[in-house]
Each structure stands twice: as structure tokens, then as C-alpha cells.
Design a protein around this motif. Structure first.
Motif, PDB file in Angstrom:
ATOM      1  N   LEU A  17       0.781  -1.154   0.010  1.00  0.00           N
ATOM      2  CA  LEU A  17       0.113   0.024  -0.180  1.00  0.00           C
ATOM      3  C   LEU A  17       0.783   1.409   0.033  1.00  0.00           C
ATOM      4  N   VAL A  51       0.593   3.397  -3.127  1.00  0.00           N
ATOM      5  CA  VAL A  51      -0.033   4.600  -2.754  1.00  0.00           C
ATOM      6  C   VAL A  51       0.484   5.991  -3.189  1.00  0.00           C
ATOM      7  N   SER A  89      -8.872  10.332   0.613  1.00  0.00           N
ATOM      8  CA  SER A  89      -8.093   9.516  -0.064  1.00  0.00           C
ATOM      9  C   SER A  89      -6.579   9.318   0.893  1.00  0.00           C
ATOM     10  N   ALA A 130      -6.172   5.767   3.136  1.00  0.00           N
ATOM     11  CA  ALA A 130      -5.069   4.834   2.740  1.00  0.00           C
ATOM     12  C   ALA A 130      -4.132   4.758   3.398  1.00  0.00           C
ATOM     13  N   LEU A 169      -9.645   1.015  -2.751  1.00  0.00           N
ATOM     14  CA  LEU A 169      -8.515   1.861  -3.355  1.00  0.00           C
ATOM     15  C   LEU A 169      -8.734   1.860  -4.922  1.00  0.00           C
TER      16      LEU A 169
END
Lengths: 233, 757
Positions: B41, B45, B240, B244, B339
Motif C-alpha cells: 500500500l 499509494v 484518500s 489509505a 482504493l
């Protein structure tokens, strides 16, 4: 009265592809109340015979009757019931439960035997009245074997089966254990079958069965069995 | 030659070896899996944010920013780039879909990455760049025409490109929404030229800024540049980014908690089992010693057992870890639903490799430690069989009750106390199994209760109408309220000290919205004070009866508010009744209406509508994510229970083999002996369950604090959870007990007659 009737019994073990005959067409009858010694060298088949008599193993062929009951056809549960009340074992290695006290080791058979005797009385009889609450590890070898005898007799079985009962003991202690065994068998009217390779023990037997290479070579009735103390050790 | 011995010994103890390999595999697998989860992630991300110029700050002014304002911001020392930004929720024409129509004047800030189609052109006055995920879900392709309706104006144009944007990585169109719905919601970027061509003007209520400046400095410099204070939202408050990173924190927490249990069990099992194996091997160790093998050589030989287990376990663990990582993080997983990002390649933190190597070293050392104790002294001493500790009378044996216990009970009690490490490990395994079950089912209960509180008890309307505040005059809104018999709310940004929150004013004539606290208890909105949410209460140290001051953003208005009660809320908000707002003289504009009507006519003052059902549907996905995790945890804990208990059961069986054989010889039936063994397992299970329940509650409390501090969750564990967790644990214990005790049938009684080595 005949207590043991062995008829054409064979026991074959499979070792890989090879078959090994531990007992080969053995037949034997034994009278009640006697002391029987099964003699023979290592690998002769004497322990196999004792295991079959004790219901620890089943024959490949033939029948074994104990007090007229054929034990060779019994299932696992029936054999357990037979062992619980029909026979008492005395092992060379004592086989006591280390996590139970002396008294508990003896008393545990009362949970399964049909007509057990008093475990307290029995321990006093074998001279361990003062050691009841000790653990096996706190006793000498001879004392442990006495516990084992007390446990076997407490079940009040018809037959006592002894596998080299003095094998792990020094001579003096061995004599003491045999004396006790002889006395207990007599007082409680038990048939005693002793497996040994010690020729001297045979002198105290009513019947001596010689086994060799899986066969019974000779059955000798001893009219004048000696008391343990009369045997030259 | 010793290699042959190694292979044959492994074959002899295959059940123990397989159990240990599985335990090490589970430990390493879970450790790597959860670390792969958060690391994947983190990397992907960050890449998504980097690729699309995710902004660090958002300066908000509902009246809009001018070009001059932008220039002033751009000229601030420490600002790398800035862009005027507009994002409004607009419905798709003739459809219930809501997309976020977006304009970013400078596309390098809060922009997008084109995956398919033509690159962005700021002078393109016709084309749209649309969310790739939304387009795929709705069968839209490059070249298709897409039409939205905003303020009765149609916004239409050919799709130029399918794109992804860090800004909408978690594409939520509604603050109460927990999971994105990619079929109904998406985003559409257009150029400023497009907006100018359609509307004749451009309006930007936000300036997005890329800058490494700390927030306080940014606030000061923006105020100095614009001559006024504005609400500045840093990226940590943007859904976001926050969510995340929340997922990463959750992953890190899980990676720090769960694997510890499994690795501890793996190492302890290794020590216990290797100790048992080396006891069995003691005379062989002595034989090797007496033959002239040096201690070092023998130790090396036995280290190979540990190495074999740890290498096999590690290989299994790596496969399992990658599997777990992929299971959680792949575009088709529930996380993939959550996501919306381009890259999903798995990444592993480098230090985790070092940890796995360390685990291997520890496992080998554990083996060596066990063997070394058997090698002590001379060769003659090593040749002697292992002498277990002598039994001693325990305090309980002096009690009267001891005499009344059956021999089986006494035997089991002594066995447990005699083999303390084995008993401890069994207990530890059961407690861990119970703990994980309680914690994972508890998460489910807690979330369900949370959802019930908010969406069953709080939301009583059928439709929410979002008003266009620029168009809606007071009379129009009043007419709508009458027409739909609606309740209403107004929302504004306020500051308490340095922190930014929402202040919501409610007019609830029909009670279409209700407030809850604790375990869903209903509370009325008072007329002489406000409700604050639990998080504000905690952050600001406020309690019922306290008074605090809020300042409304963009104005000089300040109000002293009294805390009437502390409620649960999805967003961080201060909630007050219209009566109280009236008393204080608060200026507000109604922003949303709640009604029981489902047919809402189009109107220039309505920006969008949302049904309660649509909101509830998004929760299904959210609970799905939790359910996947729970199913995995339940599976793992049951597997853990089975492996640990089976391994220890086999060990116990091996340790007591001779005793069990003796019992059998003296006439105990198989089922009687089985009962004794199962009894011991059940006692340990009862104890494990009793300790596991509070331990599970404790872990759940920690998890709720660490994983879900953004939600106001109240720890809830239903009776059914206790029942299922206990039944599963007992089930595992009973099944393993039966599996082990079935071996009784194979006890060779003849062996028991033989003299021990």
C-alpha cells in the motif's frame, strides 16, 4: 481342574516380506493352582506364549482356552475385560505409573476389576504399608516389584503372569520377590506362570515347560518343588 | 552417514516435524503477509499520489478564489505549485449516478494520469477525462459521449481519456459513505476552457497547494499573502490520503500484533518439541559421543534438524505470506474496491527479510539449546537414558478432596504439573485460538452494532437532498421543506483552538435524523446546549457541562457553546438544534434536507439526492472487507489450535506411551484411556477459554484504538460470539483429542513388557 488349554497355536509375525514363526503348532494344558515356569533361551517364543496367555496378542491359528473360555476369538474390548479380571501381570521393568503413588498404582485396578481385593491390605501383605504414599521413583527396584505384585493380586485374577520378574534385580532382592510371589500365589490360590531363562527358578515350579525355536520341547512335572529358600542361587 | 540418520529421524517424528514446519510457516507467513500488505500500500499509494500531483494543502473559500489570489499563493516562499480547484457532485443525465465534476487549473496539482486515450489538453473545450474504474463499470470507452446535469445545465462531451487520480483514490461522494461504489460514482475532469465554454465563467472555491511547509507556517503565510484567514485543510484530513494511510497503519498494527502470537508459538513449540525429540535421542547422542564424535559435530548434526524445519517453514511462510499479501492487496480484492489506484505490485519491507533470517537463527539456537542439555557431562553420562524429574507430593494432595478424586483425575493433574512446559504450550495455544476468535468475531459485532446505531437508529429518512447553496434562496428552501415535509441541516467549518471541525445545525421536526450515544441510546438535540462527538470530547478534553468557544471559518463570528451531551458521529462535528442556534444568533444556510419522499423532482436548487438504501449498500462492501478478514482469522486460529494441540497431544502421547500401554495391559479399555486423554485436553481447554475470553476482549480493545480510532466504535461482543468462539475452541480441542486418542488402538502392549532402554 484345567485352567489353561492351548491347542495347536501358532503365531507368525511378518517382518517385511519375510514371515517369522514365533510359535509353531504349540499345544499345552495346565492345571489350576500350580506354579508353572516356562524356560527357554532368548527368541525361543516363551514371551510370545505369555503374551498370548495374557490376551496381549492373538494367535495366528489355534485356540487358547482359559477356564474353558476361548480367548483367541475375543475382540479388543473383551480382551481388555479379560485382562482386567482374568490375569495379573508382573513385568521385569515393573511398569508402574510414575505419576501415581504406590497406593494409587495398586488402587487403580479397582476401577476395572470385577472382584478386586483391598489395595491397602495387599500393600501391607507385600510389606509396603509404610510406603503407600510414596511415588515409585522413591522406592528401590525390589520394592517397586512388590508394588507390581500387589497390583497384580489386587485384581484377584485366576492367573499371575510373570515375565522375568527378577530380571532387573540383584540375587538377594530377586529371592525376596520370588518368596513373596510364591507366598501370595499360595495364600490367594493363584496359578502362577513365570517366564524366565533362569534354570534355578524352575526348581520351585510344579511344572516346567521347555520352549525352543517356537516349539514346546518338553513338559516336566516336578513332584517335589523346592521352596525359594531351598533353591541354590 | 549422519545425513541418513537425519532423514530417518525426520521420518520417525514426521508428525512433530510437519507440525513445526506448519507453525513456522504460519508465523513467517502471517508476519510477511501483513508486512507485505502495508508496504505494498505504502509504495503503490505514494506512487499514485506522486503520479497525479496530490496536493499537500487545500485552501477553502466558499466565495471562490481569484487569479490574483492564486498568484499570491504561488509566490509564497516554500510553495512548489498551486492550482485553483473545483469539485462538485453532479448527477449523470437520466441516471442516479453521481460523479465529481472537477477542474484543476494547473493539472500538475491534484491532477490525473491517463491510462487510455489522449493526454490532457488545457485548451480542449469539449472533451472529458473520466474515471477509468467508473467507465469500465459502466461500459464507457474513449470516444463515447458522457452527459452530466449541473444547475440545469448539461455538461456533455466525448470521453478523451480514462484516468486515475490520487485525489479520488477513495472515491466517496458522501461523507457518511464508507465504501466507494464504482458503478454509481466516479469523477470527471474537464479543462478550465471547457468550463468557460459551458458556463461562461469559472469558479474555484479551493486552491490546492504542493508544499513541504509545516501547517502552522502555511497558515501564517497564506494569511499574510491573502490578508485574511481561510480554512486550510492538510492532506492528512483528505479522505484518500487519510484512509489509505489508515489502511497502512492497520496493516502495520496487525503486522506487529498477530505474527508475534504465531512466532512466539512457533518458537516455543520448537523448543518444547525439540526438547522432547532430544530426550528420545539421548542415548543416541551418548552413543555418538562414546564413538568419538566431537560435541561440535553432534551439535551440528542436530542443528540440521532445526535448520531443516526453519528452512521448510520459511519457504512455506514466504509462499503463504505472498498469498496473504495478494489476498488482501490485489485489484480484484475488497481493498481493490476501496482504493482506485493503478499499481498493485507486491512489495516487502527489506527489514522483514532480516527478521525472517533472525527467526531462523532463533529456531536453530532453540534446537541447539535443547540438544546441548542432553550432551552435558561425560560420554557415559550422556549414554544414560533421560531421567525425568522425580514426582513430589503437591499441596493439593494433602487436602481431603484429593483422596476422593479418581485415579484418572490424579494422573492427569500430576501429568499437567509434571510437564509444565508442554502444559503451558497447550494452554498458550488454546488461549491464542480463543483470543483470535473473540477478537475477530468481536470486530464484526462491534461494526455491526456501529452500523445499526447509525443507519438503523440514526438515519430515519428515505432520501437526502443536497442543496445548491449558491442558488437556493431562503424562500426556495422553505418551499422545498414544506413540499417534502423535510427536516434539514446546515453545515459549516469551525475551529476549536487550532483544530478544524464541522458544526451542524439541525431542524428536526419529523425526527428523520436522530442522535445516539453509547450502545445506541437515543438522545434528543437540546435547546440549551450542543452535542459533541466522542472524538472532539477526547481531543479537546471536553465533558458534559463544559463551555467552549468555536470560531466560524472565513468570518469573525465566535460562539460560546455548552456541552449538553456526548454523541456518536461519523464526522467530527458539533451538533446543535435550530432553536439553540437561534438563541445564539448563528448565521447559517441550510445545506441538506431529509425526507421520507423517494420521488424528488429536478430543481435548480437541488445539487443531488441520495437514498438511504444507496448509503446502506456501500456498507455491504465495507462489511465484506471485514468479513474476509474475519474468515481468514478464524481459519488461521482454528488451524493454529489444531496444529499446536495435535503436536503437543502427540508429544504427550509419546511421553506417556509406556504408561498408557501399562493401563491397557492391566485391563483398561481403549475408550477408557481415550477418555482420560480427552479429559486432560478438555480441562486445558476450559482454562484456556476462561483466560482467552478476557484476553480476547483486551486485544479487541487495543485493536479498536489502533485500527478504528476514526470511527466512534463501542466495543460490543454478543453472546453468540462467546458461544461460537467457545464451541469452536472446544471443537478443535475435542477433535484433536479424538485424533490423538485414536492412536491408543495402536499401542503395542508387548512393547510395554519389554525392559526400558
Amino acid at each position: 481342574m484345567k485352567i489353561v488349554e492351548i491347542s495347536h497355536v501358532s503365531r507368525v509375525y511378518k517382518v517385511g516380506d519375510h514371515e517369522q514363526k514365533a510359535l509353531d503348532d504349540v499345544s499345552l494344558e495346565l492345571e489350576s493352582g500350580k506354579t508353572i515356569v516356562i524356560l527357554g533361551p532368548s527368541g525361543a517364543g516363551k514371551s510370545t506364549l505369555l503374551n498370548l496367555l495374557g490376551g496381549l496378542d492373538s494367535p495366528t491359528s489355534g485356540t487358547i482356552k482359559i477356564k474353558g473360555q476361548d480367548i483367541s476369538t475375543l475382540n479388543a474390548d473383551q480382551l481388555a475385560e479379560y485382562r482386567a479380571s482374568g490375569v495379573g501381570f508382573i513385568f521385569q521393568a515393573y511398569n508402574l505409573i510414575p505419576t501415581l503413588t504406590v497406593l494409587e498404582n495398586v488402587a487403580l485396578v479397582k476401577e476395572i476389576a470385577k472382584d478386586p481385593l483391598s489395595s491397602h491390605d495387599m500393600l501391607r501383605e507385600v510389606g509396603l504399608g509404610d510406603h503407600m504414599y510414596k511415588f515409585p521413583v522413591e522406592l528401590s527396584g525390589g520394592e517397586q516389584q512388590r508394588v507390581s505384585i500387589a497390583r497384580a493380586v489386587t485384581k484377584n485374577p485366576d492367573i499371575l503372569l510373570c515375565d522375568e520378574p527378577t530380571g532387573a534385580l540383584d540375587t538377594e532382592t530377586g529371592i525376596m520377590v520370588l518368596k513373596l510371589l510364591q507366598r501370595m500365589a499360595k495364600e490367594h490360590g493363584k496359578t502362577t506362570i513365570i517366564v524366565t531363562h533362569n534354570q534355578n527358578i524352575a526348581k520351585m515350579a510344579d511344572v516346567v515347560v521347555h520352549v525352543k525355536n517356537g516349539k514346546i520341547k518338553e513338559v516336566i512335572n516336578n513332584d517335589k518343588p523346592l521352596a525359594v529358600e531351598e533353591v541354590e542361587w | 552417514m549422519l545425513f541418513k540418520k537425519l532423514i530417518r529421524t525426520i521420518g520417525r517424528y514426521k508428525a512433530q516435524f510437519i507440525s513445526m514446519i506448519i507453525m513456522v510457516g504460519l508465523g513467517v507467513g502471517i508476519f510477511l503477509g501483513f508486512n507485505i500488505e502495508w508496504k505494498t500500500l505504502e509504495v503503490n499509494v505514494a506512487k499514485a499520489f506522486e503520479d497525479t500531483g496530490f496536493a499537500d494543502y487545500r485552501i477553502v473559500n466558499e466565495r471562490g478564489f481569484s487569479e490574483e489570489d492564486l498568484k499570491k499563493i504561488e509566490s509564497i516562499d516554500g510553495v512548489d505549485a498551486a492550482s485553483r480547484f473545483l469539485s462538485v457532485n453532479v448527477p449523470r443525465k437520466d441516471d442516479e449516478d453521481i460523479v465529481m465534476l472537477t477542474v484543476s487549473e494547473n493539472i500538475s496539482v491534484s491532477g490525473f494520469k491517463v491510462l487510455e486515450g489522449t493526454p490532457y489538453d488545457p485548451d480542449d473545450a469539449e472533451g472529458l477525462w473520466i474515471s477509468e474504474r467508473y467507465a469500465k463499470q459502466n461500459g464507457l470507452s474513449v470516444g463515447d459521449t458522457y452527459t452530466m446535469v449541473y444547475k440545469s445545465l448539461e455538461f456533455s462531451g466525448p470521453i478523451r481519456g480514462l484516468v486515475k487520480s490520487g485525489e479520488y483514490m477513495i472515491c466517496l461522494v458522501e461523507k457518511a459513505q464508507l465504501m466507494p461504489d464504482h458503478e454509481k460514482n466516479g469523477f470527471v475532469y474537464v479543462s478550465p476552457a471547457y468550463m468557460k465554454a459551458k458556463v461562461g465563467m469559472t469558479f474555484y472555491p479551493q486552491i490546492h497547494v504542493r508544499s513541504d511547509l509545516p501547517k502552522e507556517t502555511m497558515i501564517d503565510r497564506v494569511e499574510a499573502a491573502l490578508g485574511k484567514s481561510y480554512m486550510i485543510v492538510d492532506k492528512e484530513l483528505v479522505t484518500s490520503y487519510a484512509e489509505a494511510h489508515g489502511e497502512m497503519t492497520e496493516g502495520k498494527t496487525m503486522a506487529a500484533l498477530l505474527p508475534v502470537i504465531f512466532l512466539a508459538i512457533a518458537i516455543l513449540t520448537m523448543i518444547t518439541t525439540m526438547h522432547r525429540i532430544s530426550i528420545s535421542e539421548k542415548t543416541q547422542i551418548g552413543t555418538l559421543k562414546s564413538l568419538g564424535f566431537k560435541d561440535r559435530r553432534i551439535l551440528r548434526h542436530y542443528a540440521a534438524y532445526g535448520l531443516f524445519i526453519s528452512i521448510c517453514g520459511t519457504v512455506l511462510g514466504v509462499v503463504l505470506g505472498l498469498g496473504i499479501g495478494y489476498f488482501f492487496i490485489n485489484p480484484n480484492s475488497v481493498m481493490g474496491d476501496y482504493l482506485d489506484m493503478e499499481h498493485w505490485e507486491l512489495h516487502m519491507p527489506l527489514w522483514s527479510i532480516a527478521v525472517v533470517i533472525m527467526i531462523n537463527v532463533v529456531l536453530v539456537l532453540a534446537t541447539l539449546y535443547s540438544v546441548a542439555s542432553m550432551m552435558k557431562g561425560t560420554a557415559a553420562e550422556a549414554l544414560k537414558p533421560y531421567a525425568p524429574k522425580a514426582m513430589r507430593r503437591m499441596w493439593i494432595e494433602k487436602k481431603k478432596v484429593w483422596k476422593d478424586l479418581s485415579f484418572a483425575t490424579k494422573w492427569n493433574i500430576r501429568d499437567i504439573l509434571r510437564h509444565k512446559s508442554r502444559s503451558f504450550m497447550t494452554l498458550f495455544g488454546i488461549i491464542s485460538c480463543m483470543l483470535i476468535l473473540i477478537a475477530s468475531f468481536g470486530i464484526n459485532d462491534t461494526l455491526n452494532s456501529y452500523i445499526d446505531d447509525f443507519f438503523e437508529n440514526s438515519i430515519c429518512y428515505k432520501t437526502k437532498i443536497v442543496l445548491d447553496t449558491e442558488q437556493a434562496g431562503d424562500a426556495d428552501v422553505a418551499a422545498l421543506i414544506d413540499r417534502y415535509e423535510a427536516d434539514w441541516t446546515s453545515s459549516m467549518g469551525v475551529q476549536i483552538g487550532e483544530n478544524t471541525y464541522a458544526m451542524e445545525i439541525y431542524g428536526l421536526e419529523h425526527e428523520y435524523f436522530r442522535f445516539v450515544k453509547g450502545h445506541g441510546e437515543h438522545i434528543d438535540l437540546p435547546d440549551d446546549g450542543v452535542l459533541i462527538c466522542e472524538r472532539i470530547a477526547k481531543k479537546e478534553g471536553l465533558k458534559v457541562g463544559d463551555t467552549f468557544t468555536v470560531s466560524v471559518y472565513g468570518t469573525s463570528e465566535k460562539y460560546d457553546l455548552k456541552v449538553a451531551d456526548i454523541a456518536k458521529s461519523i464526522s467530527e462535528s458539533v451538533m446543535m438544534s435550530d432553536t439553540y442556534a437561534g438563541k445564539l444568533g448563528v448565521n447559517y444556510q441550510i445545506t441538506e434536507l431529509f425526507t421520507n419522499e423517494t420521488e424528488i423532482e429536478e430543481s435548480p436548487i437541488i445539487s443531488s439526492t441520495q437514498t438511504k438504501q444507496a448509503l446502506l449498500d456501500t456498507f455491504k462492501s465495507f462489511t465484506e472487507l471485514m468479513n474476509v478478514m474475519i474468515v481468514m482469522l478464524v481459519f488461521i486460529s482454528v488451524l493454529l489450535g489444531i496444529v499446536v494441540l495435535y503436536n503437543l497431544g502427540i508429544m504427550s502421547y509419546a511421553e506417556r506411551y509406556r504408561e498408557l500401554a501399562t493401563l491397557k495391559v492391566v485391563g483398561f479399555k481403549d475408550r477408557h484411556i481415550s477418555r482420560i486423554l480427552i479429559d486432560q485436553n478438555l480441562w486445558m481447554t476450559i482454562l484456556g477459554v476462561l483466560v482467552g475470553i478476557p484476553a480476547g476482549i483486551g486485544v479487541l480493545k487495543i485493536l479498536l484504538v489502533m485500527l478504528a480510532s476514526d470511527y466512534e466504535l463501542t466495543l460490543t461482543i454478543k453472546w453468540l460470539t462467546y458461544l461460537i468462539a467457545t464451541a469452536l475452541t472446544f471443537g478443535v480441542s475435542f477433535i484433536v483429542g479424538v485424533m490423538v486418542s485414536r492412536k491408543n488402538k495402536d499401542i503395542d502392549m508387548v512393547e510395554a513388557l519389554k525392559v526400558a532402554e
